[in-house]
Design an enzyme around this catalytic site. Sequence first.
Site, PDB file in Angstrom:
ATOM      1  N   ASP A 258       0.850  -1.189   0.000  1.00  0.00           N
ATOM      2  CA  ASP A 258       0.000   0.000   0.000  1.00  0.00           C
ATOM      3  C   ASP A 258       0.886   1.240   0.000  1.00  0.00           C
ATOM      4  OD1 ASP A 258      -3.005   0.884   0.585  1.00  0.00           O
ATOM      5  OD2 ASP A 258      -1.662   2.209   1.700  1.00  0.00           O
ATOM      6  N   ASN A 266      -2.366  13.084  -3.957  1.00  0.00           N
ATOM      7  CA  ASN A 266      -3.421  13.611  -4.832  1.00  0.00           C
ATOM      8  C   ASN A 266      -3.837  15.016  -4.435  1.00  0.00           C
ATOM      9  OD1 ASN A 266      -3.757  11.502  -6.666  1.00  0.00           O
ATOM     10  ND2 ASN A 266      -5.080  10.355  -5.283  1.00  0.00           N
ATOM     11  N   HIS A 271      -4.236  14.688  -9.284  1.00  0.00           N
ATOM     12  CA  HIS A 271      -4.443  13.280  -9.606  1.00  0.00           C
ATOM     13  C   HIS A 271      -3.436  12.758 -10.634  1.00  0.00           C
ATOM     14  CE1 HIS A 271      -8.047  12.512  -7.263  1.00  0.00           C
ATOM     15  NE2 HIS A 271      -8.460  13.731  -7.593  1.00  0.00           N
ATOM     16  N   ASP A 275      -1.437   9.274 -10.290  1.00  0.00           N
ATOM     17  CA  ASP A 275      -1.322   8.261 -11.338  1.00  0.00           C
ATOM     18  C   ASP A 275       0.140   7.923 -11.617  1.00  0.00           C
ATOM     19  OD1 ASP A 275      -4.051   8.263 -11.544  1.00  0.00           O
ATOM     20  OD2 ASP A 275      -4.135   9.434 -13.400  1.00  0.00           O
ATOM     21  N   GLU A 301      -4.733   2.350  -4.301  1.00  0.00           N
ATOM     22  CA  GLU A 301      -3.275   2.371  -4.219  1.00  0.00           C
ATOM     23  C   GLU A 301      -2.724   1.084  -3.601  1.00  0.00           C
ATOM     24  OE1 GLU A 301      -4.763   4.490  -0.434  1.00  0.00           O
ATOM     25  OE2 GLU A 301      -5.404   4.188  -2.519  1.00  0.00           O
TER      26      GLU A 301
END
Length: 387
Positions: A258, A266, A271, A275, A301
């Site tokens: 994680d 973010n 965002h 990504d 994630e």
Amino acid sequence: MLLDTLTLRVALAVVDVTLLLLFYFITYRRTRSAYSGWWSSALLLFFVGNAAYLLDGTVYQVWANPFGNVALVGGAASVWAGARSLRAPVPKAWQLAVGPAITAVASVLDNPATNIWSGGPAYLFFMGALIGLGCRELLVLDRDYSRVHRVLALSAGVLSLFYIGRVIAFLADGPEGPVFLAVFGSVPTTLLSTLLLVMASFAMTDLSHEQQTQDLRARATVDGLTGLLNRTAFVSLAEDELRRLKWTRTSSSLILADLDHFKSINDEFGHAAGDTALQAFAAACTSVVRSTDLVGRYGGEEFIILLPGVTPETASGIAADISRRMMMDKSGVIPRLPTVSYGIAAVPAGRVDLQELVTSADEALYRAKSLGRNRSVLATSLEDKSA
């Protein structure tokens, strides 16, 4: 009743344009694949070239005959480019233009106003050579690539050999020689070309639909952002692998990873930065794990990795390698990449309950988070839990 050359050429032109319209509207418009586009170009050029030959014997022959030669050689170049696109980047523009350009020069310099075979040797040679290159591209594809690419290779190979025979007979016997007229003249060439065009077009249609099905299947199993397995595909493949490992009595490890403080990435950078972080972790996983390991995006994630035959201690080292490799990634989109926490569960020999393994790894991941993140924690053995 013998069919004359003019009638056969008209018939071939009709076949060309019919196949072009059917292939373009039914196949290419649906798939938009490179090879479908190149095959549509080949059919168009074959139609234009054969239509130009219908002007032989008229005052327009002076330009129509060279133009027909160039169009047909261009069609052969498109066949090569289409076959090449199935496994590699298409040839460069200048490579595709060499054959048509030399054919154009040879045809223009060979009295096209009175000689219907102006530039004949160049035209015949490049037809055989370029279609032969297309045949080679199809032959080097893996045998299991599709059900029909061997049929396409056979069609291209037959036509290439036929044109090589034509150029040899042309040079040895002349365009009016009995061998050339009987075996390699306009009538047998038109008949053979019509047959092979129909066969190749149906095979290309089948190949296009087959590739579209494979593409849809890939989209159903691969996460679009990271290129890793999606959750459904990972679970299916992991369960199959665990059943296989059960019979071989092989122990393994499962990693649940994680990205730490991902929401803040973010929120702070946008965002696009998030990504980029996900893609960086996926790239690090791909570069570290073996081709036999399974790596998937489990959700958001969170990522999941199954390592057959790997001990938990070794898995911990692999997790550290992934984090190090990720931190080596330099991106202008995100100022800093997040750290990663890992929960690692041992997969005892003979156990096949994937959900139980995921739960165990998730508990270890929770402990890694509570201990300050950016670390890996080994889960309590499932065998200890059941004792």
